[in-house]
Design an enzyme around this catalytic site. Sequence first.
Site, PDB file in Angstrom:
ATOM      1  N   VAL A  70      -3.425 -34.327 -59.340  1.00 11.97           N
ATOM      2  CA  VAL A  70      -4.260 -35.484 -59.028  1.00 11.97           C
ATOM      3  C   VAL A  70      -5.497 -35.080 -58.230  1.00 11.97           C
ATOM      4  CG1 VAL A  70      -2.300 -37.045 -59.095  1.00 11.97           C
ATOM      5  CG2 VAL A  70      -2.964 -36.027 -56.920  1.00 11.97           C
ATOM      6  N   GLU A  71      -6.480 -35.968 -58.210  1.00 12.05           N
ATOM      7  CA  GLU A  71      -7.772 -35.759 -57.555  1.00 12.05           C
ATOM      8  C   GLU A  71      -8.474 -34.512 -58.093  1.00 12.05           C
ATOM      9  OE1 GLU A  71      -7.897 -35.985 -53.331  1.00 12.05           O
ATOM     10  OE2 GLU A  71      -6.926 -37.927 -53.241  1.00 12.05           O
ATOM     11  N   GLY A  72      -8.320 -34.239 -59.356  1.00 14.05           N
ATOM     12  CA  GLY A  72      -8.941 -33.081 -59.974  1.00 14.05           C
ATOM     13  C   GLY A  72      -7.965 -31.923 -60.064  1.00 14.05           C
TER      14      GLY A  72
END
Length: 824
Positions: free
Chosen positions: A500-502
Amino acid sequence: MSSVIWFLVFFIGALVLAYQRVSLLTATFTYAAGLLAYTWFGAGSFAWLIALWGVLALLVLLNIDAFRVRFISRPFLRTYRRMLPSMSQTEKDALEAGTVWWDGELFTGGPNWEKLMSAAPPRLSAEEQAFLDGPCEELCRMVDDWDITHKRADLPPHIWDYLKSKGFFAMIIPKKYGGLEFSAYAHSCVLVKLSSRSGVVASTVAVPNSLGPGELLLHYGTDEQRNYYLPRLARGEEIPCFALTGPRAGSDAGSIPDTGVVCKGIYEGREIVGVRLNFSKRYITLAPVATVVGLAFKLFDPDKLIGERTEYGITCALIPRNTAGVTIGRRHFPLNNPFQNGPILGKDVFVPLDFLIGGMKMAGQGWRMLVEQLSVGRCISLPSSATGAAKAAVFATGAYARIRRQFNTSVGNFEGVGEVIARMAGYTYIVDAARSVTTGAIDGGEKPSVPAAMLKFHATEFARVIANDAMDVHGGKGICLGPKNYLGRGYEMVPVAITVEGANLLTRSLIIFGQGAIRCHPFVLKEMEAARDKDKRRGVKEFDKALFGHIGFTISNAVRSLVMALTLARFSSVPEGGATQRYFQHINRFSASFAFATDVAMLSLGGYLKKKESLSARLGDVLSSMYLASMVLKHYHNQGANEEDLPLVEWACRNLLYRAQEQLHSFLRNFPIRFLAAFMRFFIFPRGQTYHAPSDPLGQRIVDAVLRSTPARDRATHGIYRTVEPGNPLGLLHEALVLADTAEPLEKRVRVEGVKTGRITALDLPGQIQQALAAGILSETEAAVLRDYDRRVMDLIHVDDFDTSELAAGVAKEDVRFARVGNA
């Protein structure tokens, strides 16, 4: 004076001037003075003197702005513009997001340590500490992670209610709106404690306090939007989610196909100008229970109803769940950690322009809004959750390795196991230091965007190693799921945090160095801005200033790298002496080498460096290693420089700086222009690779601290949920660890005086205790102590078993509370 001495005078003088970074004018005057002395007192030939005076003439000309601009800067600017890589608006927004902090100092080749060491240590207010000791502790006590993850696939109703009523969703909301208004450090500490207890609970709390509607409203919302939504979010009347990622574009906001078209439509019975939305989103945390959806989409106005533009770009809006056309899909199931996560669809969803976050003035500003807030949120949510999980793993593994015996000794006494435990403790100290110091910087007004990427990547990657190591030490205990397993769900959660978040792969190869090289470098961004300046006269003037500053900067860093590599940085100025002095000095050395290598790479490869992702990743690793080592030193200082913590500090710094060395070496080995690689190697590794990884004896000192109840162990794992009570394995493990100090000598007596002499023949410890009591080897009191210890240990090392029907997928619906809007 001989020619050799004159040569040494000029050579050493040049090194000193470059090392000290004197201005071009100062260097010219100094050279002129030396040349006059040489002309008068030296014995150089006429031709040699002519050459040296020619150099002085060139230096004088270089001090004349008009000469530099006409013959050097302007021609080079034309070439530079061709080399300059293209930059999308999303990339431009990302570069401009946040602030440059300590990461910028590491790009200078001579970091100003006063800037870091003088920063106030992060501290909790009395109110924040009371929250951690009260509601946060009570929430951890209420959690039954097996019930949440296996039976319900959701939080039970009383925990949802508790989260709302105690303000867990309102940590970032100001008090005037009914929120807690906690510092970034307090926010982080709450997540550390929760993640040491339950990844699902920590994730549920993290999202509303991170990148989402609440934070976007705070910074960009209209007064009406803030006054309406923030009190409702603070009270838990609204549950927010934010929808960015989709099946076709992932987190690449520039490619999202979700659209909003400005048009006329009917809303609440009347015709208005609004936005018709069509979107498909997935992986949206809290989506299944959300009552209000933050949405990112591309805004278009083909009929020019709101202005003269037809395309506005990425825009953010806040959409109530019950808006016609919005569909919340069924839930995703993220690796047996069933926090609320799912898809959201929108078909011809018509909303007023007032639903745009910040109103029409923020139309098209969505990506800038997101990346600016991501520079803060990325430093907190995932790094804090990773830190809590890592601390819990070290706390548990140290105790388990002490009480679990094989071959008549604690498994922690085996060197192979000790090596793993030392690595776990060292990595945990690193991520805790980075989390603590960086959130303290946020509270000091910084928005460190590049460190946010470094923390996200390295905290979650270190957590992955720690989770694997903990499972290896625990063996069968770790892989059998059930209420007694305190590692399994955290182990399964690790890939979620990494994704998540990249994704971490792209964070490492594209973002850390790619963004840092431009954002943090003292001159690169200035050169790029000058090259793109539409006022060409002003542009060439600014480019000339930046270019020659950059040239001097590169020469200085080459010299600084060479000198410090030759001297092992022993004469480098640092803020502290004592046991940590050498680590400050080595960071100085690698900072100069890194800055020099960066400049050569960018000058020679230009925009091609953007495509050489492996090279960028290695330079990013060097930058990250220096940053994390700096955080370790600052954290050690913040905690009072306790001597007992030095083994952890030394292991962490040695590990990180060895990584920096090896990644620089790999960068040079793979640099495509081989003669430049050899040129850089001369300045970076004139003595070869001289730095070494942590030694085995150093690791053993860490193991000795972790396998016992010591102040160093307590500081390294501070902030987790460790209360001794039924149902909390961390507390029970620590209780057994403390009892081991009394029980182990009794076990040894039974073994030495009984088993080895043949007076005791029983094979199991309870039988041996009974025979030792009969033989007078143990007293009644000692036997009772050893029985109690053995009972506690066996209860901890046992694993769960189930009837097949209990493990079958799917349970009766009446036994599971599925989340519903309004009572979630």
